[in-house]
Write a protein that holds these residues in place. Structure first.
Motif, PDB file in Angstrom:
ATOM      1  N   THR A  34       0.882  -1.245  -0.015  1.00 38.03           N
ATOM      2  CA  THR A  34       0.117  -0.115   0.119  1.00 38.03           C
ATOM      3  C   THR A  34       0.728   1.196   0.026  1.00 38.03           C
ATOM      4  N   GLU A  35       2.029   1.279   0.784  1.00 36.35           N
ATOM      5  CA  GLU A  35       2.845   2.292   0.871  1.00 36.35           C
ATOM      6  C   GLU A  35       3.527   2.646  -0.261  1.00 36.35           C
ATOM      7  N   TYR A  36       3.781   1.313  -0.985  1.00 38.70           N
ATOM      8  CA  TYR A  36       4.820   1.518  -2.104  1.00 38.70           C
ATOM      9  C   TYR A  36       3.829   2.193  -3.363  1.00 38.70           C
ATOM     10  N   THR A  37       2.651   1.738  -3.467  1.00 38.22           N
ATOM     11  CA  THR A  37       1.491   2.302  -4.416  1.00 38.22           C
ATOM     12  C   THR A  37       1.456   3.634  -4.026  1.00 38.22           C
ATOM     13  N   ARG A  38       1.131   4.097  -2.974  1.00 34.97           N
ATOM     14  CA  ARG A  38       0.778   5.446  -2.728  1.00 34.97           C
ATOM     15  C   ARG A  38       1.994   6.544  -2.997  1.00 34.97           C
ATOM     16  N   ALA A  39       3.115   5.945  -2.532  1.00 33.41           N
ATOM     17  CA  ALA A  39       4.264   6.865  -2.610  1.00 33.41           C
ATOM     18  C   ALA A  39       4.589   7.221  -4.062  1.00 33.41           C
ATOM     19  N   ASN A  40       4.520   6.203  -5.070  1.00 38.17           N
ATOM     20  CA  ASN A  40       4.779   6.287  -6.352  1.00 38.17           C
ATOM     21  C   ASN A  40       3.346   7.161  -7.028  1.00 38.17           C
ATOM     22  N   ASN A  41       2.269   6.780  -6.742  1.00 37.99           N
ATOM     23  CA  ASN A  41       1.154   7.755  -7.207  1.00 37.99           C
ATOM     24  C   ASN A  41       1.390   9.379  -6.788  1.00 37.99           C
ATOM     25  N   MET A  42       1.909   9.531  -5.613  1.00 36.86           N
ATOM     26  CA  MET A  42       2.091  11.090  -5.106  1.00 36.86           C
ATOM     27  C   MET A  42       3.165  11.460  -6.164  1.00 36.86           C
ATOM     28  N   LYS A  43       4.177  10.783  -6.252  1.00 34.55           N
ATOM     29  CA  LYS A  43       5.297  11.182  -6.978  1.00 34.55           C
ATOM     30  C   LYS A  43       4.809  11.474  -8.565  1.00 34.55           C
ATOM     31  N   ALA A  44       3.937  10.389  -9.071  1.00 32.24           N
ATOM     32  CA  ALA A  44       3.340  10.998 -10.635  1.00 32.24           C
ATOM     33  C   ALA A  44       2.577  12.094 -10.565  1.00 32.24           C
ATOM     34  N   GLN A  45       1.871  12.451  -9.446  1.00 25.98           N
ATOM     35  CA  GLN A  45       1.161  13.647  -9.176  1.00 25.98           C
ATOM     36  C   GLN A  45       1.828  14.751  -9.077  1.00 25.98           C
ATOM     37  N   ALA A  46       2.841  14.745  -8.479  1.00 23.33           N
ATOM     38  CA  ALA A  46       3.845  15.956  -8.175  1.00 23.33           C
ATOM     39  C   ALA A  46       4.573  16.273  -9.660  1.00 23.33           C
ATOM     40  N   ASP A  47       4.942  15.066 -10.488  1.00 22.84           N
ATOM     41  CA  ASP A  47       5.571  15.318 -11.328  1.00 22.84           C
ATOM     42  C   ASP A  47       4.580  15.809 -12.511  1.00 22.84           C
ATOM     43  N   LYS A  48       3.389  15.274 -12.490  1.00 26.18           N
ATOM     44  CA  LYS A  48       2.386  15.888 -13.417  1.00 26.18           C
ATOM     45  C   LYS A  48       2.335  17.475 -13.525  1.00 26.18           C
ATOM     46  N   TYR A  49       2.381  18.054 -12.523  1.00 24.87           N
ATOM     47  CA  TYR A  49       2.025  19.277 -12.104  1.00 24.87           C
ATOM     48  C   TYR A  49       3.556  20.189 -11.972  1.00 24.87           C
TER      49      TYR A  49
END
Length: 206
Positions: A34-49
């Motif tokens: 869960t932590e692995y998935t969430r951290a990667n998703n948050m990185k993708a969101q930060a990179d998107k913007y």
């Protein structure tokens, strides 16, 4: 008697073996999926913007923690979870700092084109289109004030495009009107010159 003791000892041994629980020591922590998935998703969101542009230090720290979490994933799950939790907290800090600054930049960019459009009287020349663009801009401001930054960013982008289109169309409309006016003035001037020439002819003929 000797045989009875032996038999009793054998039974005792089997009884002990049957009742003794099998102890299997779990030396590994649970996989922090869960932590692995969430951290990667948050990185993708930060990179998107491109939030790293607005919170570079926080982003750098979060990236390092994510890297650490990945390095020990499946090999040392306890350490991996700790690092991933820290990465998540880091990306949260990136967003908390970066999103408001990004939204302010979007507002400034949109406000600049709004002023350009209003400067050439787009609100008069193309009233309906102006009101539609203005409504979108007001929605962006409302989302920004409510702290819904992702929605605000999207709405500011939409409003900016509407105002840019409005500005270009108003400028084109104004140019055509000026061209028509100039043509009309030239026609009047030609008519006046022809009239003067005709008067001169009449006077000469007399």
């Amino acid at each position: 008697m000797k045989y009875s003791v032996i038999i009793f000892a054998i039974l005792l041994i089997f009884s002990s073996c049957a009742t003794a629980p099998e102890v299997e020591e779990d030396t590994k922590a649970a996989l922090p999926e869960t932590e692995y998935t969430r951290a990667n998703n948050m990185k993708a969101q930060a990179d998107k913007y491109n939030l790293a542009d607005y919170a570079p230090d926080e982003y750098k720290q979060a990236e390092q923690k994510l890297k650490d979490g990945k390095a020990t994933y499946k090999t040392d799950n306890a350490s991996s979870k700790k690092a991933l939790d820290e990465a998540i907290a880091g990306y949260e800090a990136v967003m908390a700092k970066g999103f408001p600054l990004l939204t302010e930049k979007k507002q400034e960019d949109t406000e600049a084109i709004v002023k350009q459009a209003e400067g050439i009287k787009a609100q008069v020349a193309m009233k309906e289109e102006y009101e539609a663009a203005r409504t979108k801009y007001d929605q962006a401001l409302a989302a920004q004030n409510a702290g819904d930054y992702e929605q605000a960013v999207a709405l500011f982008d939409e409003a900016k495009l509407l105002f840019q289109d409005l500005y270009e169309k108003t400028k084109e409309k104004k140019a055509k009107a000026e061209q028509a006016m100039n043509s009309s003035e030239e026609s009047i001037k030609d008519f006046e010159e022809q009239a003067r020439a005709g008067d001169e002819e009449l006077q000469t003929g007399q």
